[in-house]
Design an enzyme around this catalytic site. Structure first.
Site, mmCIF file in Angstrom:
data_model
loop_
_atom_site.group_PDB
_atom_site.id
_atom_site.type_symbol
_atom_site.label_atom_id
_atom_site.label_comp_id
_atom_site.label_asym_id
_atom_site.label_seq_id
_atom_site.Cartn_x
_atom_site.Cartn_y
_atom_site.Cartn_z
ATOM 1 N N ASP A 177 59.529 -5.821 26.259
ATOM 2 C CA ASP A 177 60.492 -4.977 26.974
ATOM 3 C C ASP A 177 60.062 -3.505 26.853
ATOM 4 O OD1 ASP A 177 63.105 -4.893 28.459
ATOM 5 O OD2 ASP A 177 63.705 -3.703 26.725
ATOM 6 N N TYR A 306 66.122 4.628 29.823
ATOM 7 C CA TYR A 306 65.868 4.099 31.159
ATOM 8 C C TYR A 306 65.691 5.232 32.160
ATOM 9 C CZ TYR A 306 66.670 -0.786 30.005
ATOM 10 O OH TYR A 306 66.539 -2.050 29.500
ATOM 11 N N HIS A 360 63.329 -13.478 26.765
ATOM 12 C CA HIS A 360 63.140 -12.041 26.599
ATOM 13 C C HIS A 360 63.138 -11.616 25.130
ATOM 14 C CE1 HIS A 360 63.275 -7.919 28.073
ATOM 15 N NE2 HIS A 360 64.299 -7.662 27.285
#
Length: 385
Positions: A177, A306, A360
């Site tokens: 990630d 982000y 994930h």
């Protein structure tokens, strides 16, 4: 570099306040019979919050996490928290492992012993690592950045400085990630310091697809279509975190039930759980992760990354490549599953393994398989380091 021992210790006042807030949760309604189609299921969240309020033992989880050696270092003006566990073997390889969102260093607690002491599980002690597991800036017990620009590239530079300060001028790196983005940047900008990199995600960088590039394969075309569909159906969280994270932060920083709903839905959707999140994670594991975000008030600072990452989009130029030797463990329920040839466009790919199970959160879901894959990838590189 100033490095100090660190112990995780959440105050009783924070835990008492958490319990009061859980007791006072104002629940929304939901349309009956939709399960998780519209987001986190109301019935499951009520069950989880009741467990959090009555049965969850944070102090036991705190003792578990504190069983590792914790430190905090001033790295370029930021306090970076990290676990540092020495390997048990003849010549341990230094390895930095980087978590992602919505994870924390707790995500690594099963895999760290497997990497430090492979002989404890019947492995070869020659495969041991000195493991450094930092908390990303703005995550967990690291400082909240107070200025813009702390994205995966900046974080990679922080890791180089941290590892040098620990006596590791050259080291290996693994991540998934956001941690995969940091690891990719390490392999690109700091290849001279890297023995090699290992990833569970190759979404960054975007490969060069312009004039002179080879034609997309059918598998790559399918991957691009799948990514577009995923953005439409699942990408809302990333859009809001990448555009208005501050607005999101007010509600999630104020409501523990809301925070749990935001995080746990991702553990269900992104894991290899078959629709039942507790097929892969216990309530204690889920709530330890959520409590770390709650106690440290890092949901806002973590989601800001982000926006920082979107401000620094990374697309390769023609004939450009990440030079560090690269290994990839491709898990079947990862949120993005590009084919091998996609990775070969941007990486010096030395090993690609299609894993049989997992998603994930690979270090929590499949720690034994992931640790074995990391050991096997780096084994031949030990003789070159």
């Amino acid at each position: 570099m100033n490095i100090e021992p660190f112990e995780i210790s959440v105050s009783d006042e924070v835990l008492d306040d958490l319990k009061r807030r859980l007791e006072a949760t104002r629940w929304p309604d939901e349309i009956p019979g939709l399960g998780w189609d519209y987001g986190t299921n109301l019935g499951y969240l009520k069950e989880l919050v009741e467990y959090w309020r009555i049965d969850f033992d944070w102090r036991a989880q705190e003792r578990l996490i504190n069983s590792f050696r914790h430190f905090k270092a001033d790295v370029d003006g930021l306090g970076i928290h990290f676990i540092h566990e020495r390997g048990k073997g003849p010549d341990p390889m230094p390895l930095v492992i980087t978590h992602g969102w919505p994870g924390s260093v707790f995500e690594m607690h099963k895999i760290i012993p497997l990497l430090c002491d492979p002989a404890s599980r019947g492995g070869d002690p020659a495969d041991s690592f000195d493991v450094v597991a930092p908390s990303l800036p703005g995550f967990g017990f690291s400082d909240h950045p107070q200025e813009t620009g702390v994205e995966v590239g900046k974080t990679a530079a922080l890791w180089v400085e941290l590892m040098a300060g620990l006596g590791y001028p050259r080291f290996a790196s693994h991540g998934g990630d956001i941690g995969a983005g940091v690891t990719a940047r390490l392999g690109y900008r700091h290849a001279d310091s890297l023995i090699g990199i290992h990833l569970t995600s190759v979404t960054r960088p975007t490969p060069y697809l312009g004039p002179g590039s080879r034609e997309l394969t059918d598998a790559e075309k399918t991957h691009m279509s799948e990514r577009e569909e995923w953005q439409r159906s699942e990408g809302g969280y990333a859009h809001i975190q990448g555009t208005k994270p501050q607005t999101l932060g007010y509600g999630l920083n104020d409501s523990p039930a809301g925070l749990a709903a935001w995080i746990v839905e991702k553990y269900r959707t992104w894991s290899d759980c078959g629709g039942d999140v507790e097929n892969r994670f216990t309530k204690d594991e889920l709530l330890t992760t959520v409590t770390i975000y709650w106690a440290t008030e890092t949901i806002g600072s973590s989601t800001r990354m982000y926006k920082e990452n979107q401000r620094y989009e990374w697309t390769m130029e023609r004939d450009e490549k990440i030079e560090a030797p690269t290994g990839v463990a491709a898990f079947p329920e990862e949120i993005s599953r590009p084919p091998r040839e996609w990775a070969e466009r941007s990486y010096n790919l030395q090993r690609w393994t299609s894993m049989p199970h997992g998603g994930h959160f690979a270090a929590l879901e499949e720690p034994e398989r992931l640790a074995q894959e990391i050991r096997e990838f780096f084994r031949p590189l030990r003789f070159m380091s």
